[in-house]
Design an enzyme around this catalytic site. Structure first.
Site, PDB file in Angstrom:
ATOM      1  N   GLU A  49       0.005   2.800  -1.101  1.00 23.71           N
ATOM      2  CA  GLU A  49       1.010   3.821  -1.359  1.00 23.71           C
ATOM      3  C   GLU A  49       1.025   4.193  -2.794  1.00 23.71           C
ATOM      4  O   GLU A  49       0.591   3.261  -3.872  1.00 23.71           O
ATOM      5  CB  GLU A  49       2.430   3.269  -1.152  1.00 23.71           C
ATOM      6  CG  GLU A  49       3.554   3.975  -1.430  1.00 23.71           C
ATOM      7  CD  GLU A  49       4.964   3.287  -1.177  1.00 23.71           C
ATOM      8  OE1 GLU A  49       6.034   3.718  -1.287  1.00 23.71           O
ATOM      9  OE2 GLU A  49       4.866   2.038  -1.709  1.00 23.71           O
ATOM     10  N   LYS A 103       6.259   9.487   4.783  1.00 27.07           N
ATOM     11  CA  LYS A 103       7.204   8.392   5.229  1.00 27.07           C
ATOM     12  C   LYS A 103       8.338   8.799   5.876  1.00 27.07           C
ATOM     13  O   LYS A 103       9.127   9.708   5.241  1.00 27.07           O
ATOM     14  CB  LYS A 103       7.148   7.862   3.877  1.00 27.07           C
ATOM     15  CG  LYS A 103       7.971   6.301   3.770  1.00 27.07           C
ATOM     16  CD  LYS A 103       8.002   5.851   2.390  1.00 27.07           C
ATOM     17  CE  LYS A 103       8.765   4.483   2.340  1.00 27.07           C
ATOM     18  NZ  LYS A 103       8.758   4.043   0.919  1.00 27.07           N
ATOM     19  N   CYS A 108       5.478   0.702   2.985  1.00 24.16           N
ATOM     20  CA  CYS A 108       6.115  -0.013   1.940  1.00 24.16           C
ATOM     21  C   CYS A 108       7.600  -0.582   2.969  1.00 24.16           C
ATOM     22  O   CYS A 108       7.566  -1.295   3.545  1.00 24.16           O
ATOM     23  CB  CYS A 108       6.399   0.726   0.752  1.00 24.16           C
ATOM     24  SG  CYS A 108       7.195  -0.513  -0.473  1.00 24.16           S
TER      25      CYS A 108
END
Length: 552
Positions: free
Chosen positions: A294, A354, A410
C-alpha cells in the site's frame, strides 16, 4: 497468614474486584503479538468473569468491565497516537473499553442462568461483534482471535473463522472461572440452600460441577490441536506459482511520508530491479506475480507519466505483472486507495479500490466538528471507499491462466467481510498490501501480521503480506509464517505458493456462526432480564405520610 489474607479479602471485596479487573485486562493484552503468550487470553477472561459475575448491581459489572477494557486497550493501541498526540489514542481506547464494560454488565445479568459459562462466552461474542460494527463501521482490533496466531486455538479458524476462535477462547475462560467457583464451593462446604440435601448428594453434585468445568477447560484447546490435521498441507493445491513481495522501505517515518512519495516509489522500483538482477543471475526463481505494498506509489501513475514509465520499465525488467499500491486522484478531488495490476508495456489492468477505509485517518467523519479537538484533523484524507468484489486477476509471468488474487489493503484485513467477498469471487491466493510507516516502531505491524495468519487458516489460502517498512511475510494456509523480513530495511521475499479452489467450512458459512452466537446471547440476555425482574422482592410503599396528609 493465609487466614489473615482471607479476612482482608472478605473485608475489601470492592478493592479486590478492582485489582482483578485491571489484572484481567493486562492478561488479555499480554496475549497479543509480538508476545506469544496466547494462553493468557483465556486466563484473562476467567479473571474478568470472576470479577463481574455476582448478584450486585448491573452498573457495577459495567464499571469493572470498563476498567478491564482500559487496562487492555490503553497498552494495545498507543500506536494510534504516535504522531498525532494522545487524544486519538485515549478516545479510541475508551470507546473500545465501553464494549468490555457492556460485557461486564451483560455477564452479570446472564451469570445466574443454568449453564452460565456458555451464555457469558456468547455475550463476549456479542460485544466483539458490536465493537467490530459500530460506530463508523466498527474497530475489530483487539478481538481475542487476533492474539492466537501461535496458539492451540488457531486451527479453529478453519471451522468458525475469527469469531469462532474468539468464542472458543472466551468459553475456555468462563469454564476456568466455573472450575474455580466449583472447587472453592467444594472446599467451603455446604451453603444454606444445600443443608437440606444429604451429604452424598451434595458431594456428587460438586464432583459433577468440577468435572463439567474441567472438561470445558480442556476440550476446546485440545480440539484445536486435533483439528490441525484437517488443515491443508502448505504446498497442496491445484497448481503453484512463484510470488514475490517487495518491501522498499521509506526515507523516514511519520505522517509526512507522503512528502517523500517519489523516494518511496523509487525505493520499490530499486528493490524490484534488485530482484530482477538476482533472477537474471540465477540466484532467484522467476516470479509469476510481484506484490508491492500500500502507498508504494502515492504519485498517481494514471496521471503522472514519470511514475507510469518507472513502473512499466521495472515490470518489463522483472517479466511479471506488479500489483502496485497507489493513491489515485478522482475527478471530484477525492482519492482512492487502490491496488493496480500493472503488466509491463500493457500498463494498468484490473484494480481493487479499498472498500473499508479508516475513519479519522483516510477520512474524517463530521470534519467540521472533530477539527476543533486536534490540530491534526486537517491531515485526515479525503478517501472514498471502493465497491468491487476484492479480487484482481493477473496473468503469470511464466504463462498460464490468470490468477484470481484476493486483496485486503491494510486496515481491511481486520474485517471478516473483506476476504469473505474475495473468496466468494473466486480468490485463489490472498494478499495484504500495507503501509505501516505512519505508526513508527510499534507493535501494530505484528498485530496485523497475526490477523493475516488467522485469515490464511480461515479461508485455506496462502497470504502474502507486503509492507512498506515491514514486517512483510509469506504465510501458508495452515497459518505458518514461511518467511518474513526485518523492519525498516529494503527487502524482497519470494516463494512458490499453491493456488486453491476449495473452500473451508468457515468460508462456506460466512457470518452465520457469529450471527447465531449473537442471537443466542441476545436470547440469554432477555431471559435473564425477565428472570431478574420476576425474582425481585415486591416493593413496599409506606402510605402513612399520604394518610397523614389526607387527615390534615
Amino acid at each position: 497468614m493465609a487466614g489473615r489474607a482471607r479476612a482482608w479479602v472478605t473485608r475489601h471485596p470492592g478493592l479486590v474486584r478492582l485489582v482483578g479487573a485491571i489484572v484481567a485486562g493486562l492478561l488479555i493484552y499480554a496475549s497479543f503479538p509480538p508476545r506469544t503468550c496466547w494462553y493468557l487470553a483465556p486466563l484473562g477472561i476467567a479473571v474478568l468473569t470472576l470479577v463481574v459475575r455476582g448478584s450486585g448491581r448491573l452498573r457495577g459489572g459495567f464499571g469493572y468491565g470498563l476498567l478491564a477494557g482500559l487496562a487492555f486497550f490503553l497498552p494495545l493501541l498507543p500506536w494510534t497516537g504516535i504522531y498525532v498526540g494522545p487524544v486519538p489514542w485515549l478516545a479510541l481506547s475508551l470507546a473500545c473499553a465501553i464494549y468490555v464494560g457492556l460485557f461486564g454488565l451483560l455477564a452479570r445479568l446472564v451469570g445466574a442462568l443454568p449453564g452460565w459459562p456458555l451464555w457469558v462466552a456468547a455475550v463476549w461474542s456479542l460485544t466483539e461483534w458490536g465493537r467490530s460494527s459500530f460506530p463508523f463501521g466498527g474497530f475489530p482490533w483487539g478481538r481475542l482471535a487476533f492474539g492466537q496466531g501461535d496458539g492451540w486455538y488457531l486451527p479453529l479458524a478453519w471451522l468458525g473463522g475469527a469469531p469462532g476462535v474468539s468464542f472458543a477462547v472466551a468459553l475456555t475462560g468462563t469454564a476456568i472461572a466455573a472450575l474455580v467457583i466449583a472447587v472453592r464451593g467444594a472446599r467451603g462446604g455446604a451453603g444454606r440452600s444445600e443443608t437440606v440435601l444429604p451429604s452424598a448428594v451434595r458431594t456428587a453434585g460438586r464432583r459433577r460441577a468440577i468435572g463439567a468445568a474441567a472438561a470445558g477447560v480442556v476440550v476446546l484447546p485440545v480440539a484445536g490441536l486435533l483439528l490441525r490435521a484437517a488443515l491443508p498441507a502448505p504446498d497442496a493445491g491445484d497448481r503453484s506459482i512463484t510470488v514475490a513481495a517487495i518491501q522498499g522501505s521509506v526515507p523516514r517515518l511519520g505522517l509526512d511520508f507522503n512528502a517523500q512519495r517519489r523516494a518511496v516509489l523509487d525505493n520499490h522500483v530499486r528493490e524490484t530491479a534488485a530482484l530482477a538482477d538476482a533472477v537474471a543471475a540465477g540466484r532467484a526463481p522467476q516470479p509469476d506475480v510481484v506484490i508491492w505494498p500500500e502507498n508504494s506509489s502515492d504519485i498517481d501513475p494514471l496521471r503522472n507519466d514519470d511514475a507510469s514509465a518507472e513502473i512499466t520499465a521495472v515490470s518489463q525488467r522483472i517479466h511479471a505483472p506488479i500489483l502496485v499500491g497507489a493513491v489515485l486522484l478522482n475527478d471530484d478531488d477525492t482519492t482512492t486507495n487502490s491496488v493496480l495490476v500493472w503488466n509491463g508495456a500493457d500498463g494498468p489492468g484490473e484494480r481493487h479500490d479499498k472498500k473499508i477505509i479508516q475513519p479519522f485517518g483516510e477520512y474524517l467523519p463530521y470534519r467540521s466538528f472533530f477539527k476543533h479537538f486536534s490540530k491534526y484533523a486537517d491531515k485526515a484524507g479525503y478517501f472514498v471507499p471502493g465497491h468491487g468484489n476484492g479480487v484482481v486477476h493477473a496473468e503469470p509471468g511464466r504463462g498460464g491462466p490468470p490468477v484470481a488474487i484476493g486483496v485486503a489493503t491494510c486496515y481491511e484485513v481486520a474485517f471478516d467481510r473483506a476476504f469473505e467477498d474475495s473468496m466468494h469471487a473466486g480468490a485463489q491466493l490472498l494478499t495484504v498490501p500495507t503501509n505501516n510507516a505512519t505508526f513508527g516502531d510499534s507493535e501494530m505491524t505484528y498485530q496485523q501480521l497475526a490477523m493475516s495468519r488467522i485469515r490464511a487458516v480461515e479461508h485455506g489460502r496462502a497470504v502474502v503480506v507486503a509492507a512498506t517498512t515491514g514486517v512483510s511475510a509469506i504465510i501458508t494456509a495452515d497459518g505458518s509464517v514461511r518467511a518474513q523480513t526485518s523492519k525498516f530495511v529494503p527487502a524482497w521475499l519470494e516463494a512458490s505458493l499453491p493456488l486453491r479452489h476449495t473452500t473451508t467450512p468457515a468460508t462456506a458459512s460466512g457470518p452465520w456462526p457469529e450471527w447465531m452466537l449473537c442471537i443466542v446471547s441476545a436470547i440469554a440476555v432477555v431471559a435473564s432480564a425477565i428472570r431478574r425482574r420476576t425474582s425481585l422482592p415486591p416493593q413496599t410503599v409506606d402510605c402513612q405520610p399520604i394518610a397523614a396528609r389526607a387527615n390534615r
